[in-house]
Design an enzyme around this catalytic site. Structure first.
Site, PDB file in Angstrom:
ATOM      1  N   GLY A 156      10.800   8.089  10.998  1.00 29.72           N
ATOM      2  CA  GLY A 156      11.816   8.721  11.844  1.00 29.72           C
ATOM      3  C   GLY A 156      12.629   7.697  12.608  1.00 29.72           C
ATOM      4  O   GLY A 156      12.905   6.609  12.151  1.00 29.72           O
ATOM      5  N   ASP A 207       0.963  14.198   7.378  1.00 26.51           N
ATOM      6  CA  ASP A 207       0.746  13.755   5.995  1.00 26.51           C
ATOM      7  C   ASP A 207      -0.718  13.375   5.775  1.00 26.51           C
ATOM      8  O   ASP A 207      -1.019  12.303   5.254  1.00 26.51           O
ATOM      9  CB  ASP A 207       1.684  12.594   5.654  1.00 26.51           C
ATOM     10  N   GLY A 261       9.281   7.012   4.265  1.00 25.67           N
ATOM     11  CA  GLY A 261      10.294   7.172   5.303  1.00 25.67           C
ATOM     12  C   GLY A 261       9.656   7.195   6.673  1.00 25.67           C
ATOM     13  O   GLY A 261       8.495   7.522   6.814  1.00 25.67           O
ATOM     14  N   LEU A 286       0.825  -1.217   0.000  1.00 29.55           N
ATOM     15  CA  LEU A 286       0.000   0.000   0.000  1.00 29.55           C
ATOM     16  C   LEU A 286       0.850   1.254   0.000  1.00 29.55           C
ATOM     17  O   LEU A 286       0.424   2.287  -0.476  1.00 29.55           O
ATOM     18  CB  LEU A 286      -0.923   0.002   1.226  1.00 29.55           C
TER      19      LEU A 286
END
Length: 297
Positions: free
Chosen positions: A29, A115, A27, A23
């Site tokens: 953290g 996001d 990136g 899906l």
């Protein structure tokens, strides 16, 4: 705590049928810290983190399966032959807003998603909306801190211009991105389209509103089947979320309340949207919740 949620790479391959359907790749953290944080986050409108894989180069976050894909697919009609009606769109954004509100207010420390977009709003078997992909999420670790200075991350078109300019990340950056999502459910237009008079959706809608050309922003596939009052309230809400000054944007709590009012207006209307030829869309139209406060599952 994290160890019992840890999967080996071979287990991940087996679970996903050798990555048959990926899906998203993205990136994240500091891996361990992020996993610890995400395993603590539980809300019915947030996709549940099942576990993680951390074997050398192979790092993955493993989330619950959401059988109905993402909101963007359903808006375009690429997933099913029917386009989501206005009531269903409202229900989906209302639930997504509740998930986001929980991140901002129900989590200690508060979290910013960073996001928010239609591809990160996933739908369960029963069309319950859950916010996904916390790969970019950040929390505020220090008591009383109102912003974090970070390298800008997010998706072009959804990115808060103030955050882009200052590198100061606050909850209001998510509010901006959510405003873009609201414009998408109203217009069913791409966020950025170079062939438009104004390529960015926020500027294009703003221009149409100043021209008084309100009908042209509405998704024509809805065929006028909606409570016009609820539509214009969502337009107003979206534009307030997109205020260039983050301080003047509403909080997600205010957005949730506004959307629930719109949902109530649309639901009391009845109308042709109840007669869609898809069983699931009829069920979805009739099973709205009006919960406002963030509640852990």
């Amino acid at each position: 705590m994290t160890e019992n949620k840890r999967f080996s790479y071979s287990e991940v391959i087996a679970m996903t049928n050798n990555f048959q359907r990926i899906l998203g790749k993205g990136g994240f953290g500091i891996f361990k810290a992020e996993v610890e944080l995400l395993l603590r986050v539980h809300h019915k409108n947030l996709v549940n983190l099942v576990g993680y894989c951390d074997e050398g180069e192979n790092m993955a976050l493993i989330y619950e399966y959401m059988s109905n894909g993402d909101l963007k697919e359903h808006m375009s009609g690429t997933r099913n032959r029917f386009i989501l009606n206005w009531g269903t769109r409202l229900k989906i954004v209302s639930e997504s807003a509740q998930g986001l509100e929980y991140l901002h207010n129900g989590c200690k420390p508060p979290m910013v998603h960073r996001d928010v977009k239609t591809t990160n709003i996933l739908l369960s078997e029963h069309f319950e909306a859950k916010l996904a992909d916390f790969g970019l999420s950040r929390s505020f670790p220090i008591e009383g801190e109102t912003h974090v200075s970070t390298v800008v991350a997010g998706t072009p078109g959804y990115l808060d211009p103030e955050y882009y300019r200052t590198n100061w990340l606050t909850e209001k950056s998510d509010v901006y991105s959510f405003g873009i999502v609201l414009l998408e459910i109203i217009t069913n237009q791409p966020v950025i389209d170079q062939s438009r008079e104004k390529p960015h959706i926020a500027e294009w809608v703003g221009l149409m509103l100043t021209k008084g050309d309100i009908i042209s922003i509405m998704d024509p596939t809805l065929n006028g089947d909606y409570d016009s009052g609820s539509v214009w309230k969502v337009v107003e809400l979206a534009m307030s979320c997109l205020n260039p000054s983050s301080a003047r944007r509403p909080t997600m709590s205010q957005v949730v309340i506004g959307l629930n009012e719109c949902l109530a207006a649309e639901n009391s209307r009845g109308g042709a949207s109840r007669d869609m030829d898809s069983k699931s869309s009829i069920e979805v139209s009739l099973t709205f919740g009006t919960e406002v406060s963030p509640r852990a599952r």
